[in-house]
Motif scaffolding. Structure first.
Motif, short mmCIF file in Angstrom:
data_model
loop_
_atom_site.label_atom_id
_atom_site.label_comp_id
_atom_site.label_asym_id
_atom_site.label_seq_id
_atom_site.Cartn_x
_atom_site.Cartn_y
_atom_site.Cartn_z
N GLN A 113 0.94 -1.02 -0.01
CA GLN A 113 -0.15 -0.01 -0.04
C GLN A 113 0.95 1.18 -0.15
OE1 GLN A 113 -2.69 -0.37 3.35
NE2 GLN A 113 -4.02 -1.75 2.28
N ASP A 114 1.96 1.17 0.83
CA ASP A 114 2.85 2.57 0.99
C ASP A 114 3.92 2.12 -0.06
OD1 ASP A 114 1.28 3.52 3.06
OD2 ASP A 114 2.27 2.20 4.39
N GLN A 130 12.21 0.21 5.63
CA GLN A 130 12.55 -1.73 6.09
C GLN A 130 11.73 -1.93 7.35
OE1 GLN A 130 16.55 -2.45 6.74
NE2 GLN A 130 16.48 -4.45 5.60
N ARG A 131 11.59 -0.97 8.20
CA ARG A 131 10.83 -1.53 9.41
C ARG A 131 9.53 -1.56 9.41
NH1 ARG A 131 14.17 2.54 13.68
NH2 ARG A 131 16.05 1.46 13.49
N ARG A 132 8.99 -0.95 8.24
CA ARG A 132 7.41 -1.05 8.07
C ARG A 132 7.01 -1.85 6.88
NH1 ARG A 132 5.28 5.20 7.38
NH2 ARG A 132 3.36 3.99 7.28
N ILE A 133 8.13 -2.91 6.38
CA ILE A 133 7.40 -3.73 5.40
C ILE A 133 6.57 -4.83 5.89
CG2 ILE A 133 8.28 -5.75 4.04
CD1 ILE A 133 10.95 -4.20 3.44
N LYS A 134 6.78 -5.27 7.00
CA LYS A 134 5.90 -6.33 7.76
C LYS A 134 4.53 -5.78 7.96
CE LYS A 134 5.26 -9.52 11.41
NZ LYS A 134 5.23 -10.79 10.51
N GLY A 135 4.26 -4.50 8.49
CA GLY A 135 2.99 -4.15 8.71
C GLY A 135 2.54 -3.79 7.48
N ASP A 136 3.14 -3.25 6.27
CA ASP A 136 2.70 -2.94 5.01
C ASP A 136 1.88 -4.29 4.38
OD1 ASP A 136 1.77 -1.58 2.91
OD2 ASP A 136 3.82 -1.26 2.27
N LEU A 137 2.53 -5.41 4.81
CA LEU A 137 2.18 -6.64 3.90
C LEU A 137 0.92 -7.17 4.82
CD1 LEU A 137 5.49 -8.50 3.11
CD2 LEU A 137 4.05 -7.18 1.64
N GLU A 138 1.15 -7.06 6.20
CA GLU A 138 -0.18 -7.59 6.80
C GLU A 138 -1.31 -6.99 6.41
OE1 GLU A 138 1.04 -7.18 10.82
OE2 GLU A 138 2.41 -8.88 10.95
N ARG A 139 -1.49 -5.66 6.39
CA ARG A 139 -2.46 -4.82 6.04
C ARG A 139 -3.11 -5.09 4.63
NH1 ARG A 139 0.30 -0.65 7.99
NH2 ARG A 139 0.85 0.19 5.98
N GLN A 184 6.79 -19.97 -5.12
CA GLN A 184 6.47 -21.28 -4.69
C GLN A 184 5.73 -21.39 -3.31
OE1 GLN A 184 9.81 -23.95 -5.30
NE2 GLN A 184 10.31 -22.85 -7.45
N CYS A 185 4.64 -20.50 -3.12
CA CYS A 185 4.03 -20.28 -1.79
C CYS A 185 2.57 -20.54 -2.15
CB CYS A 185 4.33 -18.96 -0.94
SG CYS A 185 3.90 -17.50 -2.19
N CYS A 186 1.56 -20.49 -0.97
CA CYS A 186 0.08 -20.65 -1.41
C CYS A 186 -0.46 -20.04 -0.05
CB CYS A 186 -0.11 -22.00 -1.35
SG CYS A 186 -1.66 -22.54 -1.85
N GLY A 187 -1.34 -19.32 -0.29
CA GLY A 187 -2.00 -18.47 0.84
C GLY A 187 -1.21 -17.34 1.38
N VAL A 188 -1.70 -16.52 2.26
CA VAL A 188 -1.25 -15.53 3.09
C VAL A 188 -0.23 -16.14 4.14
CG1 VAL A 188 -1.42 -13.48 4.26
CG2 VAL A 188 -3.06 -13.98 2.52
#
Length: 231
Positions: free
Chosen positions: A33-34, A95-104, A131-135
């Motif tokens: 999103q960001d 870099q510190r915001r990547i995880k929160g960005d993806l979760e949203r 090579q993944c599946c789902g969130v």
């Protein structure tokens, strides 16, 4: 007197790194999103171009022992150093915001999967590339409206490799990637950003020594100028 030559190479390297970051992130921008990462890349690409041009000017000024040219070159290098520090700070913050960005954003994109729209293409590309599946896990698909609409199956982009026998049915777990995409995408983006930050930091340190070199050359040229006037 040879320092400006590497400056040209450093400029080219920064342009490459900035382009690499933009390309890597744009492949998955549906899940982001960001766009803070593009600030860092948007800084270092023009900085790299300027470095390449100014490196040539610096070479000429050094060879001609031009006080004006060397002084101008020094000011530009200081400005470039400030821009690199700014890019470094923005990169660390993002870099510190990547995880929160993806979760949203990832869950929202996966919920829009319908087999045809642009979000569908983004999800299929993500799952096939990583090579993944789902969130978080392949089981996330069981709560997705699309899952029940096509006879309780996950998208074929969850299948391992190009296995033609894989239909996406959950009774074929040996043919499916079961790890979730969020952690894998987060790690990929973190690695890309870490690589870019290390390169920017390296060239920022390079600028410090380069600035000192130009200062020394400029001082010698000035002293030499004064001596010739006295003569």
């Amino acid at each position: 007197m040879s320092w400006p030559h590497p400056c040209c190479a450093a400029g080219g390297a920064l342009v490459y790194v900035g382009s690499y970051v933009i390309k890597s992130y744009s492949n998955f921008d549906n899940f982001l999103q960001d766009k803070y990462t593009f600030i860092s890349a948007g800084i270092i690409i023009p900085v790299g171009v300027v470095m390449f041009i100014i490196g040539t000017v610096g070479c000429y000024a050094t060879l001609r022992e031009s006080k004006v040219g060397l002084s101008f070159f020094l000011l530009v290098i200081l400005a470039i150093f400030a821009a690199e520090v700014a890019a470094l700070v923005y990169g660390i913050i993002y870099q510190r915001r990547i995880k929160g960005d993806l979760e949203r954003s990832m869950s929202d994109v996966f919920l829009k999967y319908d087999g045809e729209n642009s979000d569908t293409q983004a999800v299929d590309y993500l799952q096939s590339q990583l090579q993944c599946c789902g969130v978080q896990t392949y089981l996330n698909w069981t709560t997705n409206p699309w899952f029940s609409s096509i006879n309780n199956a996950v998208p074929v982009s969850c299948c391992k490799g190009n296995n033609t026998e894989c239909t996406g049915k959950l009774d074929q777990l040996d043919l499916l990637n079961t790890r979730g995409c969020e952690g894998m995408l987060e790690q990929l983006l973190q690695d890309v950003m870490s690589y870019a930050l290390l390169v920017i930091l390296g060239f920022a340190i390079f600028k410090i020594f380069g600035t000192l070199s130009v200062c020394v050359i400029t001082c010698k040229v000035r002293r030499g100028g004064y001596q010739s006037l006295d003569a």
